[in-house]
Design a protein around this motif. Structure first.
Motif, PDB file in Angstrom:
ATOM      1  N   ARG A   1      -9.509  -9.855   4.065  1.00  0.00           N
ATOM      2  CA  ARG A   1      -8.577  -8.645   3.643  1.00  0.00           C
ATOM      3  C   ARG A   1      -9.444  -7.778   3.563  1.00  0.00           C
ATOM      4  O   ARG A   1      -9.175  -6.501   1.875  1.00  0.00           O
ATOM      5  N   PRO A   2     -10.436  -7.239   3.897  1.00  0.00           N
ATOM      6  CA  PRO A   2     -10.863  -5.274   3.527  1.00  0.00           C
ATOM      7  C   PRO A   2     -10.374  -4.574   3.386  1.00  0.00           C
ATOM      8  O   PRO A   2     -10.396  -3.580   3.048  1.00  0.00           O
ATOM      9  N   HIS A   3      -8.729  -4.104   4.272  1.00  0.00           N
ATOM     10  CA  HIS A   3      -7.622  -3.342   4.023  1.00  0.00           C
ATOM     11  C   HIS A   3      -6.837  -3.398   2.480  1.00  0.00           C
ATOM     12  O   HIS A   3      -6.419  -2.389   2.318  1.00  0.00           O
ATOM     13  N   ARG A   4      -7.786  -3.731   1.771  1.00  0.00           N
ATOM     14  CA  ARG A   4      -7.188  -3.934  -0.031  1.00  0.00           C
ATOM     15  C   ARG A   4      -7.234  -2.886  -0.167  1.00  0.00           C
ATOM     16  O   ARG A   4      -6.888  -2.400  -0.912  1.00  0.00           O
ATOM     17  N   GLU A   5      -8.916  -3.175  -0.410  1.00  0.00           N
ATOM     18  CA  GLU A   5      -9.680  -1.189  -0.606  1.00  0.00           C
ATOM     19  C   GLU A   5      -8.263   0.000  -0.415  1.00  0.00           C
ATOM     20  O   GLU A   5      -8.138   0.579  -1.144  1.00  0.00           O
ATOM     21  N   LEU A   6      -8.128  -0.308   0.988  1.00  0.00           N
ATOM     22  CA  LEU A   6      -7.230   1.105   1.939  1.00  0.00           C
ATOM     23  C   LEU A   6      -5.974   1.209   1.003  1.00  0.00           C
ATOM     24  O   LEU A   6      -5.947   2.268   0.421  1.00  0.00           O
ATOM     25  N   LEU A   7      -5.381  -0.414   0.465  1.00  0.00           N
ATOM     26  CA  LEU A   7      -4.643  -0.153   0.163  1.00  0.00           C
ATOM     27  C   LEU A   7      -4.156   0.103  -1.415  1.00  0.00           C
ATOM     28  O   LEU A   7      -3.303   1.050  -2.163  1.00  0.00           O
ATOM     29  N   ASP A   8      -5.315  -0.775  -1.775  1.00  0.00           N
ATOM     30  CA  ASP A   8      -5.257   0.065  -3.798  1.00  0.00           C
ATOM     31  C   ASP A   8      -5.738   1.747  -3.662  1.00  0.00           C
ATOM     32  O   ASP A   8      -5.045   1.743  -4.734  1.00  0.00           O
ATOM     33  N   ILE A   9      -6.043   2.151  -2.853  1.00  0.00           N
ATOM     34  CA  ILE A   9      -6.486   3.828  -2.760  1.00  0.00           C
ATOM     35  C   ILE A   9      -5.391   4.355  -3.098  1.00  0.00           C
ATOM     36  O   ILE A   9      -4.719   5.106  -3.991  1.00  0.00           O
ATOM     37  N   VAL A  10      -4.347   3.456  -1.562  1.00  0.00           N
ATOM     38  CA  VAL A  10      -3.002   4.462  -1.905  1.00  0.00           C
ATOM     39  C   VAL A  10      -2.002   5.033  -3.468  1.00  0.00           C
ATOM     40  O   VAL A  10      -1.375   4.898  -4.106  1.00  0.00           O
ATOM     41  N   LEU A  11      -1.936   2.899  -3.326  1.00  0.00           N
ATOM     42  CA  LEU A  11      -1.080   2.378  -4.630  1.00  0.00           C
ATOM     43  C   LEU A  11      -1.951   3.374  -5.838  1.00  0.00           C
ATOM     44  O   LEU A  11      -1.159   3.639  -6.529  1.00  0.00           O
ATOM     45  N   ALA A  12      -2.719   3.473  -5.809  1.00  0.00           N
ATOM     46  CA  ALA A  12      -3.137   4.254  -7.004  1.00  0.00           C
ATOM     47  C   ALA A  12      -3.248   5.917  -7.049  1.00  0.00           C
ATOM     48  O   ALA A  12      -3.362   6.292  -7.801  1.00  0.00           O
ATOM     49  N   SER A  13      -2.672   6.543  -5.932  1.00  0.00           N
ATOM     50  CA  SER A  13      -2.776   7.750  -5.406  1.00  0.00           C
ATOM     51  C   SER A  13      -0.701   7.554  -6.216  1.00  0.00           C
ATOM     52  O   SER A  13      -0.289   7.836  -5.849  1.00  0.00           O
ATOM     53  N   PRO A  14      -1.139   9.660  -6.346  1.00  0.00           N
ATOM     54  CA  PRO A  14       0.329   9.877  -5.972  1.00  0.00           C
ATOM     55  C   PRO A  14       1.336  10.083  -5.071  1.00  0.00           C
ATOM     56  O   PRO A  14       2.660  10.036  -4.994  1.00  0.00           O
ATOM     57  N   VAL A  15       0.346   9.625  -3.755  1.00  0.00           N
ATOM     58  CA  VAL A  15       1.583   9.121  -2.208  1.00  0.00           C
ATOM     59  C   VAL A  15       2.283   8.457  -2.156  1.00  0.00           C
ATOM     60  O   VAL A  15       2.175   7.604  -3.051  1.00  0.00           O
ATOM     61  N   GLN A  16       3.084   9.210  -1.599  1.00  0.00           N
ATOM     62  CA  GLN A  16       4.896   8.207  -1.992  1.00  0.00           C
ATOM     63  C   GLN A  16       5.136   7.894  -0.802  1.00  0.00           C
ATOM     64  O   GLN A  16       4.598   8.996   0.277  1.00  0.00           O
ATOM     65  N   LYS A  17       6.607   7.433  -0.249  1.00  0.00           N
ATOM     66  CA  LYS A  17       7.053   7.256   0.784  1.00  0.00           C
ATOM     67  C   LYS A  17       5.908   6.618   2.025  1.00  0.00           C
ATOM     68  O   LYS A  17       6.520   7.111   2.556  1.00  0.00           O
ATOM     69  N   VAL A  18       5.694   5.206   1.156  1.00  0.00           N
ATOM     70  CA  VAL A  18       4.632   4.429   2.011  1.00  0.00           C
ATOM     71  C   VAL A  18       5.272   3.442   2.633  1.00  0.00           C
ATOM     72  O   VAL A  18       5.595   2.388   1.981  1.00  0.00           O
ATOM     73  N   LEU A  19       5.269   3.422   3.815  1.00  0.00           N
ATOM     74  CA  LEU A  19       6.364   2.022   4.388  1.00  0.00           C
ATOM     75  C   LEU A  19       5.405   1.355   5.088  1.00  0.00           C
ATOM     76  O   LEU A  19       3.928   1.977   6.153  1.00  0.00           O
ATOM     77  N   GLN A  20       5.292   0.011   4.669  1.00  0.00           N
ATOM     78  CA  GLN A  20       4.138  -0.486   5.456  1.00  0.00           C
ATOM     79  C   GLN A  20       4.330  -1.591   6.620  1.00  0.00           C
ATOM     80  O   GLN A  20       5.911  -2.357   6.762  1.00  0.00           O
ATOM     81  N   SER A  21       4.226  -1.670   7.689  1.00  0.00           N
ATOM     82  CA  SER A  21       4.303  -2.584   9.208  1.00  0.00           C
ATOM     83  C   SER A  21       3.464  -3.947   8.446  1.00  0.00           C
ATOM     84  O   SER A  21       2.547  -3.007   9.349  1.00  0.00           O
ATOM     85  N   GLU A  22       3.252  -4.589   9.166  1.00  0.00           N
ATOM     86  CA  GLU A  22       2.171  -5.563   9.408  1.00  0.00           C
ATOM     87  C   GLU A  22       2.796  -7.039  10.458  1.00  0.00           C
ATOM     88  O   GLU A  22       4.331  -8.011  10.318  1.00  0.00           O
ATOM     89  N   LEU A  23       2.294  -7.613  11.559  1.00  0.00           N
ATOM     90  CA  LEU A  23       2.422  -7.745  12.502  1.00  0.00           C
ATOM     91  C   LEU A  23       1.247  -8.394  12.585  1.00  0.00           C
ATOM     92  O   LEU A  23       0.238  -8.525  12.882  1.00  0.00           O
ATOM     93  N   LEU A  24       2.084 -10.011  12.462  1.00  0.00           N
ATOM     94  CA  LEU A  24       0.815 -11.306  11.290  1.00  0.00           C
ATOM     95  C   LEU A  24       1.529 -12.457  12.721  1.00  0.00           C
ATOM     96  O   LEU A  24       2.043 -13.361  12.479  1.00  0.00           O
ATOM     97  N   LEU A  25      -0.006 -12.345  13.149  1.00  0.00           N
ATOM     98  CA  LEU A  25       0.208 -13.338  14.494  1.00  0.00           C
ATOM     99  C   LEU A  25       0.116 -15.074  14.202  1.00  0.00           C
ATOM    100  O   LEU A  25       0.108 -15.404  13.214  1.00  0.00           O
ATOM    101  N   HIS A  26       1.346 -15.487  14.883  1.00  0.00           N
ATOM    102  CA  HIS A  26       1.140 -16.806  14.900  1.00  0.00           C
ATOM    103  C   HIS A  26      -0.670 -17.769  15.565  1.00  0.00           C
ATOM    104  O   HIS A  26      -1.293 -18.869  14.334  1.00  0.00           O
ATOM    105  N   LYS A  27      -0.936 -17.256  15.475  1.00  0.00           N
ATOM    106  CA  LYS A  27      -2.498 -17.523  15.945  1.00  0.00           C
ATOM    107  C   LYS A  27      -3.441 -16.534  15.864  1.00  0.00           C
ATOM    108  O   LYS A  27      -3.361 -15.451  16.305  1.00  0.00           O
ATOM    109  N   VAL A  28      -4.560 -16.967  15.268  1.00  0.00           N
ATOM    110  CA  VAL A  28      -5.461 -16.154  14.861  1.00  0.00           C
ATOM    111  C   VAL A  28      -5.957 -15.453  16.442  1.00  0.00           C
ATOM    112  O   VAL A  28      -6.580 -16.221  17.632  1.00  0.00           O
TER     113      VAL A  28
END
Ligand code: SAM
Length: 280
Positions: free
Chosen positions: A204-231
């Motif tokens: 989950r290296p994308h956590r770093e990207l999400l943490d930066i957004v969460l710690a910033s004043p940016v708002q109205k951020v929608l998150q879409s995730e497509l989670l595969l049943h098989k890797v």
């Protein structure tokens, strides 16, 4: 580092998610008349031949757009016909799916003469293929770093902005740089619609990207995730998109498309959609 070539991955499940979000964002923005500046920070070559040796080598499109294509007339979500019309336009006079649009071609399908499109692409061959395509499609091509190029061009000359940030994340620091660029871009153009793609990997290296957004004043951020049943073959657990300032209606419409695309007979994935940061 420029070892990534999108021709190996074009039309895969992540492209379906990313391009459905891009399609809907632009379609809904076009409901108003004022011009839009579109920036594609990592444009690729705009057009992909799914019968190329690269595409056939990985076969990734089979778990993406090719799984949906034969059923396209029977899909339930109301936005599929418009989505497919952009793909069909590249495959005239045939029911075969050979050519698949990259992000600049999706932008070109949805924009008009009053809008502006700029694509950044650093890879020399990809850049020259993009430039050849762009001659006929009104895209300004820049051979420079897309994140810096986006910031240099903000605020845009037009009243409205759409920015797609879609790097290959070959290096870990890309996650941090994407997060930091989004925050800087938002400070320069707060009303811009920004779409950011990221892979979901086991650590989950994308956590770093999400943490930066969460710690910033940016708002109205929608998150879409497509989670595969098989890797996936490349070890991806799924694919994620952030949409900042989503146009009204995008949330429900994207969910309708991707929940259906995720059914077992198609991409075999769960679609999760929620506000990462709501309007405050
Ligand atoms: N956005 C494209 C689409 O949806 O069809 C796919 C883009 S692909 C994931 C990433 C592209 O970014 C590659 O073509 C790569 O050569 C290019 N690239 C890599 N580093 C770059 C940089 N710093 N600036 C601009 N382009 C870059």
């Amino acid at each position: 580092m420029l070892s990534y070539l999108h021709a190996f991955h074009a039309g895969n499940f992540a492209d379906v998610q990313k391009h459905a979000a891009l399609y809907l964002a632009l379609k809904l923005m076009k409901a108003k008349a004022s011009p839009i500046s579109c920036f594609d920070t990592h444009a690729g070559s705009a057009l992909y031949d799914l019968s190329s040796p690269q595409a056939l080598k990985t076969g990734e499109a089979r778990g993406g757009v090719q799984a949906l294509w034969p059923h396209r007339k029977h899909l339930r979500a109301a936005d599929w016909p418009g989505f497919w019309s952009c793909v069909e336009a590249l495959n005239p006079g045939t029911t075969d799916l050979r050519f698949y649009p990259g992000s600049p071609a999706w932008m070109s399908c949805l924009t008009g003469p009053a809008d502006a499109m700029t694509g950044f692409e650093l890879h020399p061959n990809e850049n020259s293929r993009l430039a050849t395509w762009a001659d006929q499609h009104g895209l300004q091509v820049r051979k420079e770093d897309g994140l810096r190029g986006l910031l240099r061009n903000l605020p845009p000359r037009t009243p409205r902005l759409l920015g797609l940030i879609d790097p290959s994340y070959e290096i870990r620091k890309d996650y941090r740089e994407v997060g930091e660029t989004l925050v800087k871009a938002w400070r320069k153009c707060r009303h811009g619609v920004y779409l950011i793609w990221y892979p979901i990997l086991p650590d989950r290296p994308h956590r770093e990207l999400l943490d930066i957004v969460l710690a910033s004043p940016v708002q109205k951020v929608l998150q879409s995730e497509l989670l595969l049943h098989k890797v996936s073959a490349r070890g991806m657990l799924g694919s994620g998109m952030l949409v900042v300032n989503p146009p009204w209606g995008l949330q429900e419409r994207l969910d309708a498309m991707l929940a259906e695309a995720g059914e077992d007979r198609f991409l075999a994935a769960d679609h999760r959609l929620a506000w990462l940061v709501p309007e405050q």
